[in-house]
Design a protein around this motif. Structure first.
Motif, PDB file in Angstrom:
ATOM      1  N   ASP A 114       0.492   4.274  -7.097  1.00  0.00           N
ATOM      2  CA  ASP A 114       1.137   2.971  -6.974  1.00  0.00           C
ATOM      3  C   ASP A 114       1.539   2.372  -8.321  1.00  0.00           C
ATOM      4  OD1 ASP A 114       0.774   3.032  -4.183  1.00  0.00           O
ATOM      5  OD2 ASP A 114      -1.274   2.269  -4.405  1.00  0.00           O
ATOM      6  N   HIS A 115       1.269   3.069  -9.400  1.00  0.00           N
ATOM      7  CA  HIS A 115       1.575   2.528 -10.731  1.00  0.00           C
ATOM      8  C   HIS A 115       3.072   2.304 -10.900  1.00  0.00           C
ATOM      9  CE1 HIS A 115       1.223   1.829 -15.038  1.00  0.00           C
ATOM     10  NE2 HIS A 115       2.235   2.657 -15.207  1.00  0.00           N
ATOM     11  N   GLN A 116       3.424   1.181 -11.521  1.00  0.00           N
ATOM     12  CA  GLN A 116       4.818   0.871 -11.809  1.00  0.00           C
ATOM     13  C   GLN A 116       4.978   0.571 -13.300  1.00  0.00           C
ATOM     14  OE1 GLN A 116       4.799  -2.166  -8.484  1.00  0.00           O
ATOM     15  NE2 GLN A 116       6.893  -1.420  -8.209  1.00  0.00           N
ATOM     16  N   PRO A 243       7.315   2.934  -7.491  1.00  0.00           N
ATOM     17  CA  PRO A 243       5.951   3.445  -7.610  1.00  0.00           C
ATOM     18  C   PRO A 243       5.944   4.884  -8.118  1.00  0.00           C
ATOM     19  CG  PRO A 243       6.226   2.284  -5.539  1.00  0.00           C
ATOM     20  CD  PRO A 243       7.600   2.420  -6.139  1.00  0.00           C
ATOM     21  N   GLN A 245       4.456   7.537  -7.269  1.00  0.00           N
ATOM     22  CA  GLN A 245       4.588   8.598  -6.271  1.00  0.00           C
ATOM     23  C   GLN A 245       6.049   8.918  -6.008  1.00  0.00           C
ATOM     24  OE1 GLN A 245       5.193   7.558  -2.489  1.00  0.00           O
ATOM     25  NE2 GLN A 245       5.924   9.654  -2.359  1.00  0.00           N
ATOM     26  N   HIS A 321      -5.861   9.491  -2.006  1.00  0.00           N
ATOM     27  CA  HIS A 321      -5.040   8.281  -1.867  1.00  0.00           C
ATOM     28  C   HIS A 321      -4.298   8.256  -0.531  1.00  0.00           C
ATOM     29  CE1 HIS A 321      -5.515   6.809  -6.015  1.00  0.00           C
ATOM     30  NE2 HIS A 321      -5.529   8.073  -6.367  1.00  0.00           N
TER      31      HIS A 321
END
Length: 437
Positions: A114-116, A243, A245, A321
């Motif tokens: 979920d990192h942006q 995100p 992913q 996840h």
């Protein structure tokens, strides 16, 4: 986990594979469950190895390789803890874009799905009647897919239509996969004003949702690059990337080298990717030898075993996840764009391809009826990549014929998000306005 051991399912699986074991050490069995790269036994059924030997002979008879160049070809095929076939499996060989598996693994482990990444937009002067009385400053933050149209539309919503000063680029900024800051800045400036769009920007706009506004932010000055931000500037808005992913899948679907390089840089560079990937996958560091994060150059060498182990490690990380490999890579029969185009790979196989002028590689996981998930890595060296691709597909088809098509596509390798929904959706909503005119 202990329930699985007590139920005898592992022993049953090994028995189905033809391996007769009276007892299995519980610690070893647990290690296999936690780390699927562990091989407990060679396959007593010679069909897999025979198929690989026939494949290698076919490469020679079709003149794709010379007889004395078999050592330049690497294959590793594994099902659960059973090694089905091995040819130069622990030898580091040119991997081409299979290198992106290592980059994907380390980025995913480091940042999470979920990192942006953030891009900051600032100004060095006030906004008067729609005109910014100063410079527009863009501070990049490792986003490999900068979305200039969305940023331009947000600036228009804020009332900014002109910039009296320059467009100043700082930080790690890229535009349209161009990582050289001055060129990236020039492309960004062009995209902000729809009246200056070229064919490339027009085509990109055509892929966006219908009704997307066309931005018009006219910058009077030039593009400048500065190493440090002006302490007097005022932060206007914060743009968040897709995100991680989705960025990883986009990178792998199209095997985008610039995205891979930026993701590798975001975790510390290719040396960090190399050592961290080996550690997570549980293979010797000598089996992963990199010079970058994309795979450009035959000096990027990875063993077939290490490639399979990295794929397995990524599956473990994804499952933690509530995701799976198909959310990060192409799936044959489900994804219809990217490097899988015109390939003849068994349906529901999750894959990554790699190509250089003298390298063709293919790796992934294939669901079968008789052996469950079959992990494979095929690395070919020679001057006919197209010929190698054809033979790789035939090898997988032959294996599938032996092991039979599964009754249904396993849900644990079915993508949760279709690739067609990836580009630019919701880009404007990922802009946080911090200062309004």
């Amino acid at each position: 986990m202990l329930e699985l051991l007590g139920s005898g399912l592992i022993a049953l699986w090994l028995g189905k594979a033809g391996i007769q074991i009276n007892t299995i050490d519980a610690i070893d069995a647990l290690a296999w469950q936690i780390n699927p790269s562990l091989v407990l036994a060679s396959d007593p059924n010679p069909s897999g190895n025979t198929t690989v030997q026939e494949y290698l002979k076919k490469l020679i008879t079709s003149k794709l390789i010379a007889d004395n160049l078999k050592e330049n070809q690497g294959i590793w095929i594994q099902s659960g803890p059973v090694l089905m076939a091995n040819h130069q499996g622990t030898t580091p060989l040119p991997a081409a874009s299979l290198t992106k598996i290592a980059t994907s693994l380390v980025a995913f482990k480091t940042w999470g799905p979920d990192h942006q990444f953030e891009t900051l937009v600032s100004a060095t002067g006030p906004v008067v009647n729609g005109v910014l009385q100063g410079n527009l400053v863009i501070t990049g933050g490792d986003d490999p897919m900068e979305e200039a149209i969305a940023l331009g539309n947000t600036l228009n919503q804020m009332g900014i239509k002109q910039v009296k000063g320059n467009l100043v680029i700082s930080g790690n900024f890229a535009m349209n996969f161009q990582r050289y800051p001055l060129l990236a800045g020039q492309m960004f400036k062009q995209a902000l004003n729809y009246t200056t769009w070229n064919r490339s920007v027009i085509f990109h706009y055509s892929t966006m949702p219908k009704g997307t506004p066309k931005p018009q932010v006219i910058i009077a000055g030039t593009v400048k690059v500065e190493a440090q931000s002006n302490p007097q500037q005022t932060l206007l808005l914060r743009h968040r990337s897709l995100p991680l992913q989705q960025l990883i899948k986009e990178m792998n679907v199209f095997s985008n080298n610039d995205m891979a390089e930026m993701l590798a840089e975001s975790v510390g560079g290719f040396t960090v990717v190399q050592s961290t990937a080996a550690s997570i996958a549980g293979v010797p560091q000598s089996e992963i030898q990199l010079i970058n994060g994309s795979g450009l150059g035959p000096e990027n060498r990875i063993s077939p075993r290490a490639i399979c182990a990295m794929f397995m490690a990524l599956e473990r990380e994804a499952v933690a996840h509530q995701m799976n490999l198909a959310d990060l890579f192409l799936t044959s029969g489900l994804d219809h764009r990217g490097t899988i185009y015109r390939r003849h790979i068994p349906a529901a196989t999750v894959i990554k391809t790699g190509t250089l002028h003298d390298v063709s590689s293919l790796a992934g996981v294939m669901p079968t009826r008789d052996r469950g998930l079959v992990w494979f890595a095929i690395l070919n060296r020679g001057t006919n990549p197209a010929g190698f691709r054809s033979e790789q597909d035939k090898l997988l088809q032959s294996l599938m014929k032996q092991l039979q098509i599964p009754l249904a596509i396993p849900t644990f390798i079915t993508p949760h998000l279709a690739i067609n929904s990836l580009p630019n959706l919701g880009a404007t909503s990922r802009n946080e306005i911090l200062l309004r005119n």
